[in-house]
Motif scaffolding. Structure first.
Motif, PDB file in Angstrom:
ATOM      1  N   GLY A 212     -19.607 -30.313 -84.487  1.00 33.06           N
ATOM      2  CA  GLY A 212     -20.918 -30.432 -83.854  1.00 33.06           C
ATOM      3  C   GLY A 212     -21.566 -29.098 -83.560  1.00 33.06           C
ATOM      4  O   GLY A 212     -21.159 -28.050 -84.068  1.00 33.06           O
ATOM      5  N   ALA A 213     -22.606 -29.151 -82.721  1.00 34.33           N
ATOM      6  CA  ALA A 213     -23.357 -27.952 -82.365  1.00 34.33           C
ATOM      7  C   ALA A 213     -22.552 -27.089 -81.392  1.00 34.33           C
ATOM      8  O   ALA A 213     -21.698 -27.582 -80.662  1.00 34.33           O
ATOM      9  N   PHE A 214     -22.851 -25.792 -81.415  1.00 31.77           N
ATOM     10  CA  PHE A 214     -22.146 -24.860 -80.542  1.00 31.77           C
ATOM     11  C   PHE A 214     -22.490 -25.165 -79.086  1.00 31.77           C
ATOM     12  O   PHE A 214     -23.671 -25.239 -78.715  1.00 31.77           O
ATOM     13  N   PRO A 215     -21.494 -25.353 -78.210  1.00 32.94           N
ATOM     14  CA  PRO A 215     -21.766 -25.717 -76.811  1.00 32.94           C
ATOM     15  C   PRO A 215     -22.509 -24.603 -76.072  1.00 32.94           C
ATOM     16  O   PRO A 215     -22.210 -23.431 -76.231  1.00 32.94           O
ATOM     17  N   THR A 216     -23.465 -25.014 -75.264  1.00 31.76           N
ATOM     18  CA  THR A 216     -24.206 -24.046 -74.446  1.00 31.76           C
ATOM     19  C   THR A 216     -23.524 -23.871 -73.092  1.00 31.76           C
ATOM     20  O   THR A 216     -22.890 -24.784 -72.570  1.00 31.76           O
ATOM     21  N   ALA A 217     -23.671 -22.696 -72.524  1.00 33.76           N
ATOM     22  CA  ALA A 217     -23.036 -22.384 -71.245  1.00 33.76           C
ATOM     23  C   ALA A 217     -23.746 -23.095 -70.104  1.00 33.76           C
ATOM     24  O   ALA A 217     -24.925 -23.480 -70.205  1.00 33.76           O
ATOM     25  N   LEU A 218     -23.041 -23.268 -68.998  1.00 28.74           N
ATOM     26  CA  LEU A 218     -23.623 -23.879 -67.801  1.00 28.74           C
ATOM     27  C   LEU A 218     -24.493 -22.903 -67.035  1.00 28.74           C
ATOM     28  O   LEU A 218     -25.235 -23.299 -66.128  1.00 28.74           O
ATOM     29  N   GLY A 219     -24.421 -21.633 -67.364  1.00 30.06           N
ATOM     30  CA  GLY A 219     -25.231 -20.623 -66.696  1.00 30.06           C
ATOM     31  C   GLY A 219     -24.954 -19.258 -67.292  1.00 30.06           C
ATOM     32  O   GLY A 219     -24.006 -19.071 -68.057  1.00 30.06           O
TER      33      GLY A 219
ATOM     34  N   ARG B 202     -23.925 -22.296 -56.036  1.00 30.83           N
ATOM     35  CA  ARG B 202     -23.434 -23.365 -55.171  1.00 30.83           C
ATOM     36  C   ARG B 202     -22.439 -24.237 -55.950  1.00 30.83           C
ATOM     37  O   ARG B 202     -22.752 -25.377 -56.319  1.00 30.83           O
ATOM     38  N   PRO B 203     -21.254 -23.736 -56.227  1.00 27.82           N
ATOM     39  CA  PRO B 203     -20.292 -24.529 -57.002  1.00 27.82           C
ATOM     40  C   PRO B 203     -19.682 -25.648 -56.166  1.00 27.82           C
ATOM     41  O   PRO B 203     -18.961 -25.396 -55.195  1.00 27.82           O
ATOM     42  N   ASP B 204     -20.000 -26.885 -56.500  1.00 29.78           N
ATOM     43  CA  ASP B 204     -19.471 -28.011 -55.738  1.00 29.78           C
ATOM     44  C   ASP B 204     -19.061 -29.188 -56.631  1.00 29.78           C
ATOM     45  O   ASP B 204     -18.680 -30.234 -56.117  1.00 29.78           O
ATOM     46  N   ARG B 205     -19.150 -29.023 -57.943  1.00 31.29           N
ATOM     47  CA  ARG B 205     -18.778 -30.089 -58.876  1.00 31.29           C
ATOM     48  C   ARG B 205     -17.514 -29.678 -59.628  1.00 31.29           C
ATOM     49  O   ARG B 205     -17.481 -28.657 -60.300  1.00 31.29           O
TER      50      ARG B 205
ATOM     51  N   ALA C 246     -11.634 -25.933 -61.858  1.00 35.55           N
ATOM     52  CA  ALA C 246     -12.864 -25.261 -62.246  1.00 35.55           C
ATOM     53  C   ALA C 246     -14.041 -25.998 -61.644  1.00 35.55           C
ATOM     54  O   ALA C 246     -14.095 -27.239 -61.655  1.00 35.55           O
ATOM     55  N   LEU C 247     -14.980 -25.244 -61.087  1.00 33.48           N
ATOM     56  CA  LEU C 247     -16.146 -25.839 -60.428  1.00 33.48           C
ATOM     57  C   LEU C 247     -17.431 -25.262 -60.997  1.00 33.48           C
ATOM     58  O   LEU C 247     -17.484 -24.110 -61.447  1.00 33.48           O
ATOM     59  N   ALA C 248     -18.480 -26.086 -60.942  1.00 28.08           N
ATOM     60  CA  ALA C 248     -19.806 -25.669 -61.371  1.00 28.08           C
ATOM     61  C   ALA C 248     -20.842 -26.311 -60.447  1.00 28.08           C
ATOM     62  O   ALA C 248     -20.495 -27.111 -59.575  1.00 28.08           O
ATOM     63  N   GLU C 249     -22.092 -25.941 -60.638  1.00 24.77           N
ATOM     64  CA  GLU C 249     -23.149 -26.531 -59.803  1.00 24.77           C
ATOM     65  C   GLU C 249     -23.473 -27.942 -60.276  1.00 24.77           C
ATOM     66  O   GLU C 249     -23.328 -28.279 -61.424  1.00 24.77           O
TER      67      GLU C 249
END
Length: 472
Positions: free
Chosen positions: A101-108, A114-117, A469-472
């Motif tokens: 598939g397509a190259f994954p894009t970064a989350l930021g 505010r990492p809470d997920r 690992a956490l992200a917004e």
């Protein structure tokens, strides 16, 4: 009668020549059988060709032979090329799939505010985050999955050997294997860019490591440091331990402007552990610090900083061939926890507080802020990224032994200039599932980049799976 017969034969032959036929000319324009005709055998006559017809026939013959020659040559070349391709793909015993598939894009593009997920870890704990890819270490190689979906994007591995260490270098990940082969794998395609075989065998129990130093890759085999070009894998230099020392320490080097500082161990009794500044371009030693037992970090392009065993703040100017050392007094039982842009983070002996100090090259410093842990809790190892300080707060090991259900740990996000709390999030209780990690390890922020922050444990009895690992 005989004379009449001979004359008749000569007449027939003359007539045939006049008509353009011959019985046996012996040249290339006849298909007649040799010898005079007999009653049961006749020649097959053939028309004489004109010069133009002969030329065309010759061209046709040459063209036919040329086509056959080209065909045979092409088949041989393709067979040889196929064999060489097969040999190239199998000589390293490589196994590859993807990209899918397509190259994954970064989350930021930076560390999350505010990492809470909590991100799913379907493929196991991540070894590193590289843009939109989560890299998972395997015994045979690396698996890359999408940071957004968790689906496998590509995987690269090798049979008949074991992965020793890996490091992201630019837009590639460099893998170091037990048979001494270093492989650079493109992050976007999952395909190898270069292979470089180094002398000697790598052993996992020796702590061999791979590090990035500018545009080069440094491989530590303990008995030597080897530098490779990150672009093509070309060997740049190799450096044995200094005279009087037996090995290079597996601790990550301290990066400075144009040099990297490496610890040499098992040195003479007068030197103990020594720190050597190595020019990353040519492998030459630029400076040397004896009796290095405190562990330095980079305060600037040419300045090292550390905290001594007696609580003294030490700075070293290594801009010249002779390092210049300065020191000033701090409180006892003070430990260096982080360094960023002229600022250092210090903790107390019981990890109940964290203090930020602005440090100058002459070892003078001033307090910027202090944050204290809540009652019954301690502060872990912080990480500074993008103007923020990420630090875990969790129940102390002594208090955890008294309670069967320890309270949830938290991740604090502080402003690096003021120490003001910007955000706080509860970490999953799964971080407490390994009793060895809780009893002997220290909770730490393992990474903060590309919209993701990773929190886990560091220590001798800690597994790489003990992280989230956490992200917004």
């Amino acid at each position: 009668m005989s004379a009449n017969t001979d004359g008749l034969s000569r007449g027939i032959r003359m007539k045939d020549r006049l008509d353009g036929w011959t019985w046996n000319s012996g040249g290339g324009d006849t298909e007649a059988d040799p010898g005079p005709p007999r009653g049961d055998r006749y020649a097959v006559p053939r028309m004489h060709r004109t010069p133009a017809q002969s030329a065309r026939a010759a061209v046709a013959w040459i063209r036919t032979r040329w086509i056959r020659l080209v065909t045979v040559t092409t088949v041989l070349v393709l067979a040889l090329g196929g064999w060489q391709t097969y040999t190239y793909l199998t000589r390293f015993h490589e196994q590859m799939t993807g990209p899918h598939g397509a190259f994954p894009t970064a989350l930021g593009t930076a560390a999350p505010e505010r990492p809470d997920r909590v991100l799913a870890s379907g493929n196991g704990a991540p070894a590193e985050i590289a843009g939109g890819l989560v890299l998972h270490e395997r015994d045979y190689g690396v698996m890359a999955s999408s940071v957004r979906t968790g689906r496998t994007y590509w995987h690269y591995g090798r049979e008949k050997t074991t992965l020793i260490a890996e490091s992201v270098v630019g837009d590639a990940v460099v893998l170091w294997y037990g048979d001494g082969l270093a492989v650079s794998v493109d992050l976007r395609s999952g395909k190898p860019r270069w292979h470089t075989k180094l002398a000697g065998q790598a052993r996992e129990d020796t702590g061999d490591r791979v590090w990035r130093a500018g545009k080069t890759v440094i491989i530590n085999q303990q008995d030597r440091l080897t530098s490779l070009s990150a672009g093509n894998g070309k060997l740049l230099w190799s450096l044995a331990p200094p005279k009087g020392c037996k090995a290079w320490d597996r601790k990550a080097p301290v990066g400075l402007s144009g040099t990297a500082a490496f610890d040499a161990t098992h040195c003479s009794e007068t030197e103990g552990v020594s720190l050597y500044g190595v020019d990353t371009a040519d492998g030459r030693t630029r400076w040397h610090i004896r009796n290095e037992v405190v562990g330095y970090g980079s305060l600037g392009d040419h300045t090292l900083v550390s905290v001594g065993v007696t609580g003294s703040l030490v700075t070293v100017d290594v801009s010249g061939p002779r390092p210049r050392m300065r020191s000033s007094s701090l409180s006892p039982e003070t430990y260096l926890r982080g360094i960023s842009s002229g600022m250092i983070l210090l903790s107390t002996g019981k990890d109940t507080s964290l203090t930020a100090r602005q440090v100058s090259s002459d070892s003078s410093s001033k307090v910027l802020w202090t944050v204290k842990a809540e009652k019954g809790r301690v502060l872990g190892i912080p990480r500074v990224a993008d103007g923020r300080v990420y630090i875990p707060q969790y129940q102390s090991p002594a208090r955890a032994e008294q309670h069967k259900a320890p309270g949830p740990p938290h991740l604090l996000v502080l402003d690096s200039r003021t120490g003001h709390e910007l955000h706080r999030t509860a970490l999953p209780a799964s971080l407490y599932r390994n009793p060895n990690a809780v009893a002997t390890g220290t909770m730490a922020v393992l990474g903060a980049n590309s919209g993701v922050v990773r929190v886990g444990w560091i220590g001798f009895l800690v597994s790489s799976e003990d992280q989230v690992a956490l992200a917004e």
